[in-house]
Scaffold this motif. Structure first.
Motif, PDB file in Angstrom:
ATOM      1  N   LYS A 223       0.829  -1.204   0.000  1.00  0.00           N
ATOM      2  CA  LYS A 223       0.000   0.000   0.000  1.00  0.00           C
ATOM      3  C   LYS A 223       0.863   1.253   0.000  1.00  0.00           C
ATOM      4  O   LYS A 223       1.913   1.310   0.618  1.00  0.00           O
ATOM      5  CB  LYS A 223      -0.923   0.008   1.216  1.00  0.00           C
ATOM      6  CG  LYS A 223      -2.193  -0.806   1.018  1.00  0.00           C
ATOM      7  CD  LYS A 223      -3.198  -0.526   2.101  1.00  0.00           C
ATOM      8  CE  LYS A 223      -4.486  -1.304   1.829  1.00  0.00           C
ATOM      9  NZ  LYS A 223      -5.501  -1.057   2.875  1.00  0.00           N
ATOM     10  N   GLU A 225       1.877   4.777   1.162  1.00  0.00           N
ATOM     11  CA  GLU A 225       1.756   5.521   2.424  1.00  0.00           C
ATOM     12  C   GLU A 225       1.646   7.029   2.173  1.00  0.00           C
ATOM     13  O   GLU A 225       0.910   7.740   2.841  1.00  0.00           O
ATOM     14  CB  GLU A 225       2.970   5.244   3.321  1.00  0.00           C
ATOM     15  CG  GLU A 225       3.124   3.785   3.713  1.00  0.00           C
ATOM     16  CD  GLU A 225       2.022   3.322   4.658  1.00  0.00           C
ATOM     17  OE1 GLU A 225       1.434   4.180   5.336  1.00  0.00           O
ATOM     18  OE2 GLU A 225       1.752   2.115   4.696  1.00  0.00           O
ATOM     19  N   THR A 227       3.505   9.549   2.946  1.00  0.00           N
ATOM     20  CA  THR A 227       3.678  10.371   4.143  1.00  0.00           C
ATOM     21  C   THR A 227       4.152  11.775   3.799  1.00  0.00           C
ATOM     22  O   THR A 227       3.763  12.748   4.449  1.00  0.00           O
ATOM     23  CB  THR A 227       4.680   9.706   5.101  1.00  0.00           C
ATOM     24  OG1 THR A 227       5.888   9.405   4.395  1.00  0.00           O
ATOM     25  CG2 THR A 227       4.105   8.430   5.686  1.00  0.00           C
ATOM     26  N   LYS A 230       1.082  13.693   2.266  1.00  0.00           N
ATOM     27  CA  LYS A 230       0.058  13.914   3.294  1.00  0.00           C
ATOM     28  C   LYS A 230       0.524  14.947   4.314  1.00  0.00           C
ATOM     29  O   LYS A 230      -0.276  15.764   4.794  1.00  0.00           O
ATOM     30  CB  LYS A 230      -0.279  12.597   3.989  1.00  0.00           C
ATOM     31  CG  LYS A 230      -1.137  11.659   3.157  1.00  0.00           C
ATOM     32  CD  LYS A 230      -1.640  10.481   3.955  1.00  0.00           C
ATOM     33  CE  LYS A 230      -0.536   9.579   4.414  1.00  0.00           C
ATOM     34  NZ  LYS A 230      -1.012   8.369   5.103  1.00  0.00           N
ATOM     35  N   LYS A 600      -8.974   2.980  -3.495  1.00  0.00           N
ATOM     36  CA  LYS A 600      -8.663   2.952  -2.059  1.00  0.00           C
ATOM     37  C   LYS A 600      -7.901   1.698  -1.642  1.00  0.00           C
ATOM     38  O   LYS A 600      -7.081   1.735  -0.711  1.00  0.00           O
ATOM     39  CB  LYS A 600      -9.945   3.074  -1.231  1.00  0.00           C
ATOM     40  CG  LYS A 600      -9.678   3.371   0.234  1.00  0.00           C
ATOM     41  CD  LYS A 600     -10.953   3.737   0.977  1.00  0.00           C
ATOM     42  CE  LYS A 600     -10.650   4.151   2.406  1.00  0.00           C
ATOM     43  NZ  LYS A 600     -11.884   4.554   3.131  1.00  0.00           N
ATOM     44  N   GLY A 604      -4.806   3.247   0.175  1.00  0.00           N
ATOM     45  CA  GLY A 604      -4.932   3.251   1.627  1.00  0.00           C
ATOM     46  C   GLY A 604      -5.227   4.636   2.183  1.00  0.00           C
ATOM     47  O   GLY A 604      -6.131   5.337   1.717  1.00  0.00           O
ATOM     48  N   ASP A 605      -4.439   5.046   3.182  1.00  0.00           N
ATOM     49  CA  ASP A 605      -4.686   6.322   3.852  1.00  0.00           C
ATOM     50  C   ASP A 605      -4.427   7.538   2.968  1.00  0.00           C
ATOM     51  O   ASP A 605      -4.820   8.649   3.320  1.00  0.00           O
ATOM     52  CB  ASP A 605      -3.810   6.434   5.110  1.00  0.00           C
ATOM     53  CG  ASP A 605      -4.254   5.477   6.197  1.00  0.00           C
ATOM     54  OD1 ASP A 605      -5.398   5.002   6.130  1.00  0.00           O
ATOM     55  OD2 ASP A 605      -3.446   5.188   7.103  1.00  0.00           O
ATOM     56  N   SER A 606      -3.750   7.337   1.856  1.00  0.00           N
ATOM     57  CA  SER A 606      -3.490   8.462   0.953  1.00  0.00           C
ATOM     58  C   SER A 606      -4.610   8.644  -0.076  1.00  0.00           C
ATOM     59  O   SER A 606      -4.534   9.518  -0.944  1.00  0.00           O
ATOM     60  CB  SER A 606      -2.159   8.268   0.223  1.00  0.00           C
ATOM     61  OG  SER A 606      -2.168   7.091  -0.549  1.00  0.00           O
ATOM     62  N   GLU A 608      -7.770   9.831   0.172  1.00  0.00           N
ATOM     63  CA  GLU A 608      -8.483  11.111   0.136  1.00  0.00           C
ATOM     64  C   GLU A 608      -7.596  12.239  -0.354  1.00  0.00           C
ATOM     65  O   GLU A 608      -8.080  13.197  -0.953  1.00  0.00           O
ATOM     66  CB  GLU A 608      -9.092  11.422   1.509  1.00  0.00           C
ATOM     67  CG  GLU A 608     -10.296  10.543   1.802  1.00  0.00           C
ATOM     68  CD  GLU A 608     -11.138  11.025   2.961  1.00  0.00           C
ATOM     69  OE1 GLU A 608     -10.794  12.052   3.575  1.00  0.00           O
ATOM     70  OE2 GLU A 608     -12.154  10.358   3.264  1.00  0.00           O
ATOM     71  N   ASP A 717     -15.216  13.444   0.722  1.00  0.00           N
ATOM     72  CA  ASP A 717     -14.788  12.553   1.787  1.00  0.00           C
ATOM     73  C   ASP A 717     -15.949  11.638   2.154  1.00  0.00           C
ATOM     74  O   ASP A 717     -16.997  11.644   1.503  1.00  0.00           O
ATOM     75  CB  ASP A 717     -14.268  13.326   3.006  1.00  0.00           C
ATOM     76  CG  ASP A 717     -15.302  14.265   3.618  1.00  0.00           C
ATOM     77  OD1 ASP A 717     -16.507  13.976   3.520  1.00  0.00           O
ATOM     78  OD2 ASP A 717     -14.898  15.284   4.196  1.00  0.00           O
TER      79      ASP A 717
END
Length: 794
Positions: A223, A225, A227, A230, A600, A604-606, A608, A717
């Motif tokens: 996935k 990330e 970082t 973000k 998604k 993953g968390d990225s 949105e 979102d």
């Protein structure tokens, strides 16, 4: 009981004291709009007429005096905004907001904006009019700091007023330029997609054909990330002032207007805030006149007009920021590899002062390409030194002279010579004049890399193969002067080819540009009222096509009666984002579910971050029409490879179920106004509670949506509610057949002082798509009830 009686008496006394204190504060600390005042550094009397919306019309005998007066009145309305703006680039927000903004200060303090400003200032010619008038403007601000009332916000956060210098102005230029950039959010994300998911995933996002498309189900991709991206996005979201985002502008030549004279329109899209971004003002001397819109701490307006010409801006969106991966010397981490051998990093020590905390120090490591970002963003999970190469800090900065020249040009050729000196941020500069000229200039220092090299992923810092080969001469930049089709326009869309190729950048999709052209091509007798109405247009020219492509993959036979009703509403929606429309509510939830099902599982968390990027907007129409795509498959399902039909069908059903739970059984009640709103937030009002009620404006219902002309920008979102965060920071319509009745509006009001009658007096009209007059008629101006006279200090 006696105790309770005494308690309530004491409570009542405290409440009365509080009310009286607030009343006294409000009556004492509102701005001064009339009377006489002595000013330092003026040679003759200056008269300022404040019109019925609070715009100061400054009448002076010379420009130096006029700019002193401008500095004073600008400061009395916007000193708190000035304070925030100057602190961002220098990394000084923690001094007033505490430890929560240390990461913001560390990031901005390390970008090199201050260091670039110091180099620029050291080389300034102090005999130029741009420098002299800038100092006059600063003199006016600093006199207000010495003698004027301290804004409520300063008292609340416990910050002392400090004098302003020209360095503060250059720090504002730097922040503005960085907020225009997009690559800091997207390049690291795209690099990680390439490195973790592979070229097939990346190429589809960049719309590069995948000739040999395969899906490898022997392993689940790692996935993403993201970082880096973000973290930068979070930093920009945490800022207490507005980021610059996009804009519209179109200029009609005389052949397109009913009265046979140029009509000019511009509505820059900027993050909504309170106070509004722009401060309107009108300066008139015997040899000069300009009606301008100024950003806090900028003496010369970036938007302006007079009787001779008008100008405005949109974001060019060219790629002026790249990332280079450096290679450290294995024997000495203070050195990095170049084609000429190892070279020493430059080291800078920076200190952040934190409210109610000990100071903290951080170190900035700088290569020839720029600062190493690993040291500035604490959450980067990458051992490679990543340098940020930004045109703004790499080349000489002439933005002060540029802004002066735009507001003081003597002809179109003179104006063009000024905007030719813009290096960054890249701007579409729009121009129209009383002599029937119209023009668009893409103004930036465009550059060339070697063929086939993409600047949208990390470049090699050590090989020497990925360096900028040359900066192009301004004449090669895309531009149009009096084109045969009789209008020019800009909506942050892809610009024309440069040297036979489309110039790389982070352009917005064609939606707004297509709608503007569609409306302009259908009419040749525009009035200023027609253009004003057009600024409030909320119809998308592309969404109906997107919906058509989505619905092709929905199996209607598998839908319930209520689901078929939602299908029918969406199918017949014309793309208008009106308050009572149901189509936009269904579409935006359907879009979210579709994007979630598509991306998604890998992102993953990225996720949105990606779906609210320009990149997703650009790739969406192509992705919809891909029968085969690596992104269709859900990598978390082991026994199935999903298809486009699977993704779309499941997304439609999930969106229907969500909306039914959120808004009720009746599809006809799913109107846009139930989920869509705007609030103009003050930096202190963001704390909520009573502070929100005191400082913020809204929330309000409104019309519009993403990528329509009345661009009301929101994030997709999981919530199903759409809070507008940005949009037209002003709407301006200038008609050279009736220059004294040209129109404008800003979202809230002229003043940043909560006790001023001009704090929110334009809000209702703005939300209704109405305008107010930009007054140029001297007789009308002199009828103003509020008149302030500045006299030379004795």
């Amino acid at each position: 009981m006696k105790f309770l009686g005494r308690f309530f008496k004491i409570l009542l006394i405290l409440v009365v004291l509080l009310v009286v204190s607030v009343w006294l504060y409000s009556t004492t600390y509102h701005p001064k709009y009339s009377g006489e005042l002595e000013l330092k550094n003026i040679s003759e009397e200056v008269t300022v007429y404040f019109d019925d919306i609070g715009v100061p019309h400054i009448n002076a005998q010379n420009q130096e005096d006029a700019y002193v007066a401008l500095g004073y009145v600008h400061a009395q309305e916007r000193l708190w905004q000035m304070e925030l703006m100057r602190r961002i680039a220098s990394g000084r927000l923690s001094e007033i907001f505490g430890k929560d903004l240390v990461s913001v200060d560390q990031f901005f303090g390390g970008l090199g904006i201050e260091e670039a400003a110091e180099v620029t200032i050291a080389g300034l010619d102090k005999t130029t009019q741009s420098y002299i008038l800038t100092q006059s403007y600063l003199d006016g601000i600093n006199q207000y700091i010495e003698e004027g009332k301290t804004p409520l916000e300063f008292t609340m956060v416990g910050v002392e007023k400090e004098k302003y210098t020209i360095k503060d102005i250059y720090n504002v230029f730097g922040y503005m330029s960085f907020s225009f950039a997009v690559a800091h959010k997207t390049d690291p994300l795209l690099t990680e997609i390439k490195e973790k998911l592979g070229d097939s995933y990346l190429n589809e996002l960049l719309n590069i054909n995948n000739e040999y498309l395969t899906i490898n189900r022997t392993s689940i991709p790692t996935k993403v990330e993201a970082t880096f991206s973000k973290s930068v996005a979070a930093i920009m979201d945490d800022l207490p002032v507005s980021p610059f985002i996009g804009s519209n502008s179109w200029i009609l030549g005389p052949e397109k207007t009913k009265n046979g004279k140029v009509i000019f329109e511009n509505d820059p899209h900027i993050g909504f805030s309170q106070p509004s971004v722009w401060y309107q003002n009108h300066i008139k001397t015997p040899d000069f006149e300009i009606y301008g819109f100024n950003i806090a701490l900028m003496p010369f307006p970036l938007l302006g007009h007079n009787r001779e010409y008008a100008y405005g801006l949109t974001m060019l969106a060219n790629d002026d920021l790249n990332f280079y991966v450096e290679e450290n010397n294995p024997a000495d981490a203070a050195e990095y590899k170049t084609v000429d051998g190892y070279k020493k990093y430059e080291f800078r020590d920076k200190t952040i002062r934190i409210k109610n905390e000990d100071d903290t120090t951080f170190h900035v490591k700088v290569s020839k390409h720029g600062p190493i970002m690993n040291n500035l963003i604490t959450h980067i999970i990458d051992d490679r030194p990543i340098a940020m190469n930004w045109v703004y800090t790499q080349l000489p900065n002439e933005m002060l002279d540029v802004s002066y020249k735009m507001s003081h040009a003597n002809s179109m050729a003179d104006f063009k010579s000024g905007v030719a000196r813009i290096h960054a941020p890249g701007l579409n500069v729009m121009y129209g004049d009383a002599k029937d000229n119209i023009a668009w200039f893409s103004s930036a220092r465009l550059y060339q890399l070697r063929d086939s090299l993409s600047s949208k992923t990390y470049l090699s810092g050590s090989s020497g193969n990925d360096e900028i080969l040359e900066f192009l001469p301004f004449e090669e930049n895309p531009q149009a002067i009096n084109p045969s089709w009789n209008y020019v326009y800009s909506a942050n869309n892809q610009v024309d080819s440069v040297r036979g190729k489309l110039y790389p950048g982070y352009y917005q999709p064609q939606d707004r540009a297509k709608r503007i052209v569609e409306l302009l091509d259908n009419k040749n007798d525009f009035t200023k009222e027609d253009v004003a109405n057009m600024t409030y247009d909320v119809k998308s020219s592309t969404v109906p096509n997107i919906i058509r492509d989505l619905l092709k993959s929905v199996d209607k036979s598998d839908l319930s009666a209520s689901e078929r009703k939602a299908f029918s509403v969406l199918e017949s929606w014309d793309g208008n984002y009106l308050k009572t429309a149901v189509g936009p509510t269904i579409y935006n939830r359907f879009l979210y579910e579709f994007l979630s099902a598509t991306y998604k599982d890998e992102l993953g968390d990225s996720f949105e971050l990606f779906i609210n990027s320009q990149l997703q907007d650009e790739v969406l129409p192509n992705q919809l029409n891909r029968k085969n795509s690596v992104w269709w498959d859900n990598v978390t399902t082991k026994d199935k490879i999903e298809t486009r039909s699977d993704v779309v069908q499941a997304s439609f059903k999930k969106s229907f179920m969500f909306l039914q739970n959120q808004l009720g059984e009746n599809v006809e009640n799913w109107t846009w106004n139930r989920v869509f709103s705007v609030e103009y937030e003050h930096a202190i009002g963001k704390a909520g509670g009573l502070l929100r009620k005191l400082f913020n404006l809204g929330p309000y219902e409104t019309i519009g949506g993403n990528e329509v002309i009345n661009n009301q920008i929101f994030k997709l979102d999981s919530t199903g509610y759409y809070k507008v965060t940005a949009g037209p920071s002003t709407r301006r319509v200038i008609d050279f057949s009736d220059i004294e009745n040209s129109l404008a509006i800003i979202p809230t009001g002229q003043s940043g002082n909560v006790f001023s009658k001009y704090y929110k007096n334009q809000t209702k009209k703005y939300l209704q798509g109405k305008f107010v007059k930009m007054k140029l008629n001297q007789a009308e101006i002199e009828q103003s009830e509020d008149v302030m006279i500045f006299k030379p200090m004795k």
